[in-house]
Write a protein that holds these residues in place. Sequence first.
Motif, mmCIF file in Angstrom:
data_model
loop_
_atom_site.group_PDB
_atom_site.id
_atom_site.type_symbol
_atom_site.label_atom_id
_atom_site.label_comp_id
_atom_site.label_asym_id
_atom_site.label_seq_id
_atom_site.Cartn_x
_atom_site.Cartn_y
_atom_site.Cartn_z
ATOM 1 N N GLU A 164 27.956 -103.129 6.692
ATOM 2 C CA GLU A 164 28.050 -101.821 7.352
ATOM 3 C C GLU A 164 27.628 -101.896 8.808
ATOM 4 O OE1 GLU A 164 25.958 -98.969 4.971
ATOM 5 O OE2 GLU A 164 27.746 -98.590 3.749
ATOM 6 N N SER A 209 28.994 -93.288 -1.767
ATOM 7 C CA SER A 209 29.550 -94.504 -1.164
ATOM 8 C C SER A 209 29.022 -95.706 -1.936
ATOM 9 C CB SER A 209 29.189 -94.591 0.323
ATOM 10 O OG SER A 209 27.794 -94.633 0.512
ATOM 11 N N LYS A 216 33.147 -101.830 5.420
ATOM 12 C CA LYS A 216 32.838 -101.053 4.227
ATOM 13 C C LYS A 216 32.809 -101.999 3.035
ATOM 14 C CE LYS A 216 32.419 -97.127 6.187
ATOM 15 N NZ LYS A 216 31.087 -96.470 6.223
#
Length: 643
Positions: free
Chosen positions: A240, A50, A245
């Motif tokens: 977050e 991520s 995101k």
Amino acid sequence: MFNMKIVFYYLVSALIFLNLYTFSHSFVDAADPQYEACRVPKICGDQTISFPFFIQGQQESYCGYPYPGFNLSCDPNGRSILNLSGQNYVVRQIFYHNRSVIVSNAALLDPEENGCIASVPNLTLSSDFKIAEGQNSVVLLYNCRAFSSVGRSNPLLKYRIGCYAENQTNSVLAIYESDGDQLAQASRTCGPIGDVVVANTKAVDGYMGGSSENEGMLMREVLRRGFMLTWLASDCSLCEISGGKCGFMVPSYHFRCFCPDMPHAARCFPAASGKNGKLGLGLGVILGGIGIIVSAVVAWRLWKKKHQTDENVEVFLKRYGPIQVGRYSYSKIKKLTNSFAEKLGQGGFGDVYKGKLDDGRLVAVKVLNKSKSKDGQELINEVATISRTSHINVVTLLGFCFDGPKKALIYEFMPNGSLEKFIFDDNTTVDDENSYHLDWETCHQISLGIAKGLEYLHRGCNTQILHFDIKPHNILLDVGFVPKISDFGLAKICKREESHVSMLGPRGTAGYIAPEVFNRNFGNVSHKSDVYSYGMMVLEMIGGRKNINIQVDNTSEIYFPHWIYKRLELNENLGLKRIINEEEGVRVKKLIIVSLWCIQTSPSNRPAMNRVIEMLEGRVDSLEVPPQPFLYSPSRSSPPESS
């Protein structure tokens, strides 16, 4: 026979959620496409990828940091590959919480079939990466001659890590960049210039004894393990936490927090537009509150006993954010351990088995005891604490299993097991050639390593971590006897600025628990409680025995600390059989003085771990003998001699 009350609860809950769903969808637009594209992290092997990283070809580039080094590829073996300076590096582990990553050069990790090594160009980093502290430089010298036939006695042989790929015969040497004399000697038999690579060599510093062949194998393993980099990409935590995101707008390359409604500059906010939107949002909040209350009551009434553990752990895993360790099913755990074929040991919370990951790494798998981990707190504590850490003296958590009642934790494998087997060896004496007892230099290095690990937990992390169960059983030793603090089942996470913490009851193991932990009259519970446990453990290392004599009526009476203090106070011979010369006597005296300071009854009189490190690294004649801890005074006037 149906319970009508239960059926009624289910119907009410279903109607509330159906109305909420219908009502909310009347006012909320479709989710932002960029948020949808970046919402779910990608998986490559056992790595969760991520922000700031993204897998090229599987994720949109705006989901990561749009600069070289952050675009990863996933090879057929399920390994994440990062390209730096035109060289491929295998990502071993990513620590998102402190923005660091462990990588290994693929050329050193995967040599050719004949074991030869190709040239490894020097590493050049962009301004977005830097080498983490504690990493060392190692020079690789190629085409080194006179090692294959008559070179068995060559002193440089211990630096040999393989053969050179271009001629498949001449050797490759790996020598510390700081070791100028050896480099100068090696340059006479090797090629004109070598490449500089980075390695975390702390694991072998001071422990490279034994045969030259073994030393070369150890260095090869260190180079395979890789080194740590830190990155300087934008902080993603605020985004977050708000439910967004992180990503970058294209083509402007400005950081944005992708949210369900639209991209925002730093964090997500509730989306509403116009009078109807505000009315809908207000009604939605009211109905949502009612639905949550009713649903909570229903869930509590019907499922609190059967599913409380699962809910607690799953909620933690969800709220904690992307856990940067792998999650495994119980069937996978059985496969990794070959159906629990080799048992390594047994602890208070479960049994430990030897296993092997798909990439060949050996691991230790702790299967948690059902009766002692009913609420899942052991697993939560381990994941919450160790996944926040990255230190040479703290064990690495590689994965976990939460599969209903089946729970397990996966750690890096420590070949030498736990410290206690080198202290409490009941089958041998200190004079026995087969004894496991450690020499005093190793005892000193282990004590220093544990102190550095505790100092990191107390002050080196973003949060303060108090262990509360420091003891020999929870100190693991790697191949070079480098100590690793493990077993965080009783740990507590605090804010760094907190000087003391609140606790509902005592925690720890008898014989190592600080006085204030079980009686607040002695002071506040704080990081000084770990200092006390550390001091008790070091005293056991010195005495090679338990500090507590279990034969007396009051098991809190400590004999060895009293006995050794009296020896120190009267300037008598320490009476420890393993001391064979004056140098060892000085080293042991330093350990004794430091440990006696650590077990002072009042927390305020104990040193912090940074001061402990200073004392261990300093001269013994600069240390003052502490007062005798008054809490524990043996009833016997002449304790027996300690071996």
